[in-house]
Motif scaffolding. Structure first.
Motif, PDB file in Angstrom:
ATOM      1  N   GLU A  73      -4.067  -2.484   7.253  1.00 37.37           N
ATOM      2  CA  GLU A  73      -3.347  -3.365   6.344  1.00 37.37           C
ATOM      3  C   GLU A  73      -3.951  -3.357   4.947  1.00 37.37           C
ATOM      4  OE1 GLU A  73      -6.217  -6.357   8.294  1.00 37.37           O
ATOM      5  OE2 GLU A  73      -5.099  -4.633   8.972  1.00 37.37           O
ATOM      6  N   SER A  75      -3.322  -5.849   1.320  1.00 37.23           N
ATOM      7  CA  SER A  75      -2.660  -7.073   0.898  1.00 37.23           C
ATOM      8  C   SER A  75      -2.978  -7.388  -0.548  1.00 37.23           C
ATOM      9  CB  SER A  75      -3.071  -8.246   1.795  1.00 37.23           C
ATOM     10  OG  SER A  75      -4.449  -8.488   1.671  1.00 37.23           O
ATOM     11  N   LYS A  76      -2.088  -8.146  -1.123  1.00 37.16           N
ATOM     12  CA  LYS A  76      -2.272  -8.708  -2.455  1.00 37.16           C
ATOM     13  C   LYS A  76      -1.913 -10.174  -2.338  1.00 37.16           C
ATOM     14  CE  LYS A  76      -1.375  -4.508  -4.995  1.00 37.16           C
ATOM     15  NZ  LYS A  76      -0.637  -3.827  -6.032  1.00 37.16           N
ATOM     16  N   GLU A  77      -2.698 -11.000  -2.984  1.00 38.47           N
ATOM     17  CA  GLU A  77      -2.492 -12.435  -2.843  1.00 38.47           C
ATOM     18  C   GLU A  77      -2.871 -13.133  -4.141  1.00 38.47           C
ATOM     19  OE1 GLU A  77      -4.788 -15.870  -0.315  1.00 38.47           O
ATOM     20  OE2 GLU A  77      -4.563 -13.906   0.632  1.00 38.47           O
ATOM     21  N   ALA A  82       1.871 -13.915  -1.337  1.00 41.21           N
ATOM     22  CA  ALA A  82       1.063 -12.867  -0.718  1.00 41.21           C
ATOM     23  C   ALA A  82       1.985 -11.779  -0.186  1.00 41.21           C
ATOM     24  CB  ALA A  82       0.202 -13.430   0.400  1.00 41.21           C
ATOM     25  N   HIS A  83       1.465 -10.567  -0.207  1.00 37.90           N
ATOM     26  CA  HIS A  83       2.167  -9.393   0.305  1.00 37.90           C
ATOM     27  C   HIS A  83       1.182  -8.692   1.239  1.00 37.90           C
ATOM     28  CE1 HIS A  83       2.854  -4.995  -0.011  1.00 37.90           C
ATOM     29  NE2 HIS A  83       4.107  -5.344   0.118  1.00 37.90           N
ATOM     30  N   VAL A  84       1.596  -8.457   2.485  1.00 36.69           N
ATOM     31  CA  VAL A  84       0.739  -7.784   3.460  1.00 36.69           C
ATOM     32  C   VAL A  84       1.548  -6.659   4.080  1.00 36.69           C
ATOM     33  CG1 VAL A  84      -0.589  -8.038   5.597  1.00 36.69           C
ATOM     34  CG2 VAL A  84      -0.482  -9.938   3.967  1.00 36.69           C
ATOM     35  N   GLN A  85       0.944  -5.480   4.160  1.00 39.82           N
ATOM     36  CA  GLN A  85       1.605  -4.366   4.833  1.00 39.82           C
ATOM     37  C   GLN A  85       0.598  -3.681   5.733  1.00 39.82           C
ATOM     38  OE1 GLN A  85       2.869  -2.259   1.364  1.00 39.82           O
ATOM     39  NE2 GLN A  85       1.085  -0.923   1.370  1.00 39.82           N
ATOM     40  N   THR A 108       5.892  -5.011   6.801  1.00 38.85           N
ATOM     41  CA  THR A 108       5.627  -5.608   5.499  1.00 38.85           C
ATOM     42  C   THR A 108       5.984  -7.084   5.618  1.00 38.85           C
ATOM     43  OG1 THR A 108       6.234  -3.562   4.366  1.00 38.85           O
ATOM     44  CG2 THR A 108       6.185  -5.567   3.037  1.00 38.85           C
TER      45      THR A 108
END
Length: 139
Positions: A73, A75-77, A82-85, A108
């Motif tokens: 994974e 992520s950006k937060e 937040a975005h998690v892939q 995603t």
């Protein structure tokens, strides 16, 4: 309450293993939108998603549980988004924990912080498709 994004994914893992629909749905926003790999192009809202999850958990074989793991994974937060892939594995295990089969989907997640708790507002799962036979490629 999901104070950290990681709390959402721990809940996901625990709820799937426990086959607990309400626990699984707890971090999903009421107006969640999902693009899923199975049976439906999309689900709009928690009620549509609840019906699909209920069917999923009921459809699991007696004496079988699913272990999930989010791997690879990124992520950006920030303070409220937040975005998690990553890759989510689903391993069917028997009562002794022996792995019976396993598959991996790409996921995603988009999350928003609402009243101090992270909520999943959008989820997209996918599988690559073979150009040779148009079948899904299960990792």
């Amino acid at each position: 309450m999901f104070a950290e994004v990681s709390d959402v994914f721990k809940n996901y893992k625990d709820a799937v293993y426990e086959k607990d629909v309400e626990k699984f749905l707890a971090p999903y926003a009421p107006d969640v939108q999902l693009y899923d790999c199975w049976n439906s192009w999309e689900y709009n809202g928690i009620e549509e998603w609840k019906a699909a999850v209920t069917e999923w958990f009921i459809g699991l074989e007696e004496g079988m549980w699913l272990r999930t793991e989010l791997s690879g994974e990124s992520s950006k937060e920030n303070t409220d988004l937040a975005h998690v892939q990553g890759n989510m594995s689903f391993a069917a295990v028997d009562g002794e924990g022996k792995e019976l089969r396993k598959m991996v989907n790409r996921f995603t997640f988009l999350l928003e912080k609402v009243d101090g708790s992270w909520q999943i507002t959008h989820e997209h799962s996918s599988l690559p498709i073979s150009t040779e036979d148009s079948k899904a490629i299960f990792g």
